[in-house]
Design a protein around this motif. Structure first.
Motif, PDB file in Angstrom:
ATOM      1  N   SER A 168      -6.756  -4.897  -9.557  1.00  0.00           N
ATOM      2  CA  SER A 168      -6.001  -4.079  -8.841  1.00  0.00           C
ATOM      3  C   SER A 168      -4.669  -4.248  -8.921  1.00  0.00           C
TER       4      SER A 168
ATOM      5  N   ASP B 224       0.749  -1.288  -0.034  1.00  0.00           N
ATOM      6  CA  ASP B 224       0.085  -0.045  -0.108  1.00  0.00           C
ATOM      7  C   ASP B 224       0.840   1.238  -0.201  1.00  0.00           C
TER       8      ASP B 224
ATOM      9  N   SER C 101      -7.960  -5.378  -3.180  1.00  0.00           N
ATOM     10  CA  SER C 101      -6.468  -5.132  -3.490  1.00  0.00           C
ATOM     11  C   SER C 101      -5.719  -6.049  -3.885  1.00  0.00           C
TER      12      SER C 101
END
Length: 427
Positions: free
Chosen positions: A224, A79, A219
């Protein structure tokens, strides 16, 4: 006679009934005792099982805590890529792989077995899946930011087309691997929940911490992940940067002076003020102030480990010169196969000097590998020189095969070369 026989049989029958009653009572008492002993044994085993299960849970808690802490490293990689450079990213992945492997190995050091075989298998599967996913993710990121990770449209001609095809293939492989890592991590979270439920209620399983590695399942979806891989591939900070430099060059015996350097003149100006007071009339004073300015000049000559071009480093009388280099990896990846070399080449003017025995000499040594930001000091074997001789000293560093000839030009690929003029004083 019949009457007499019957009379004699009554006492015997009464005695038999008493014996039977006594045996029955004894059997009942024995059965009660056996039942109580069996109950005690069963209860003792139950207590021992509860204690063992509770001990197992207490020993497992630190292992789970460590695994959960490692999840934060995973989230940093997934992230917060934009805030990392290549060195930071590779360092985080390295900690993740090493940490998950050590975490899995901790299961073998527990001092008490799991309450059930299923519990043992579920926890083993949880930590093994996380360790495997860490390795898979690391390999995927290597595909994404590898040497061919730049834009697929870069390059031209057949070579450019081949490079573009490699980039596309590397990105596709990275996407497949990262999606698989996400599936493995999701499975590990499910196995951990099953592990907790598989433990007996009396084990104190409620003390086990929650441990979830996949907090945002979306995610890890293909869409993604594809976007993330493209981001990784196009970030300049994550591209391979190889840079090998010579930080300093020095010689033994040490340089006694350097000629040809510019002289720096510094002017210091000093101002002093003095006040003289005298009395001329009672009650009145006069004063005079004198100001003087003094100017001094000093010359400063600087001695450098890397003297500028045009200067000459003068050595004391000697027949051998050892070159000392400080080599640094200023890139962001490890560099292997490093070598360092030094050569002394006589100046043309030396040929007419009695020291015309001067010859070109060279030496080379294998350094090996250097991690990013690492440096090493290398002392090369001495080079033969003659007193009164003037030379050009070439110091170089590079990678690959060891050079067999004196290196007097920049090496191919990663590396650097420095030129220093030296003169050996006459004895």
């Amino acid at each position: 006679m019949t009457t007499g026989w019957r009379r004699g049989s009554f006492p015997s029958a009464r005695r038999s009934s008493k014996r039977i009653a006594a045996v029955v009572v004894a059997v009942v008492v024995f059965a009660v005792v056996i039942a109580e002993v069996a109950a005690d044994v069963v209860d003792s085993r139950g207590r021992a099982g509860r204690v063992a299960a509770q001990t197992y849970v207490a020993e497992v808690v630190p292992v789970i805590d460590e695994s959960t802490i490692l999840a934060s490293t995973l989230h940093l990689v997934r992230d917060s890529t934009a805030s990392l450079d290549r060195t930071d990213l590779e360092g985080a992945l390295g900690r993740l792989v090493a940490g998950t492997s050590q975490n899995l190995a901790q299961l073998g050091t527990l001092g008490v077995p799991a309450p059930t075989l299923r519990s043992e298998q579920l926890l083993q599967a949880t930590l093994a899946a996380r360790a495997g996913a860490a390795r898979t993710l690391t390999g995927a990121v290597a595909f994404a930011i590898g040497p061919t990770s730049l834009s697929p449209s870069s390059g031209s001609g057949s070579g450019g087309s081949a490079l573009a095809a490699q980039v596309v293939q590397a990105r596709a492989r990275a996407v497949v691997l990262i999606v698989q890592a996400g599936k493995d991590l999701t499975l590990s979270d499910r196995d951990y929940r099953s592990f907790v439920l598989s433990l007996p209620r009396s084990s104190g399983r409620g003390r086990l911490p929650a441990s979830r590695w996949v907090t945002e399942p979306a995610s890890w979806s293909k869409a993604s992940v594809t976007t993330w891989v493209a981001q990784l591939s196009n970030m300049p900070e994550l591209q391979i940067h190889e840079d090998l430099v010579i930080v300093a060059v020095s010689v033994q015996p040490p340089v006694v002076r350097i000629t040809g350097l510019p002289t720096t003149t510094t002017i210091f100006t000093t101002t002093s003020t003095s006040t003289t007071t005298s009395t001329t009339v009672p009650g009145a004073t006069t004063s005079s102030t004198t100001t003087s300015t003094t100017t001094s000049t000093s010359s400063t000559t600087t001695t450098l480990q890397l003297p500028p071009l045009g200067s000459t480093s003068v050595l004391p009388p000697t027949q051998r010169v050892s070159v000392v280099l400080v080599v640094a990896n200023t890139g962001n990846v490890q560099i292997s196969g490093i070598w360092a070399a030094a050569s002394v080449v006589p100046e043309p003017s030396t040929g007419g000097h009695p020291g015309s025995r001067a010859r070109t000499r060279s030496t080379v040594v294998r350094i090996g590998r250097l991690a990013p930001a690492a440096s090493v000091e290398v002392t090369l074997l001495p080079l033969a020189v003659v007193a009164g001789g003037a030379y050009t000293l070439w110091a170089s560093v590079g990678t690959g095969s060891l050079p067999v000839e004196p290196v007097t030009s920049p090496p191919k690929g990663v590396g650097q070369i420095d030129e220093v003029k030296i003169k050996v004083a006459l004895g």
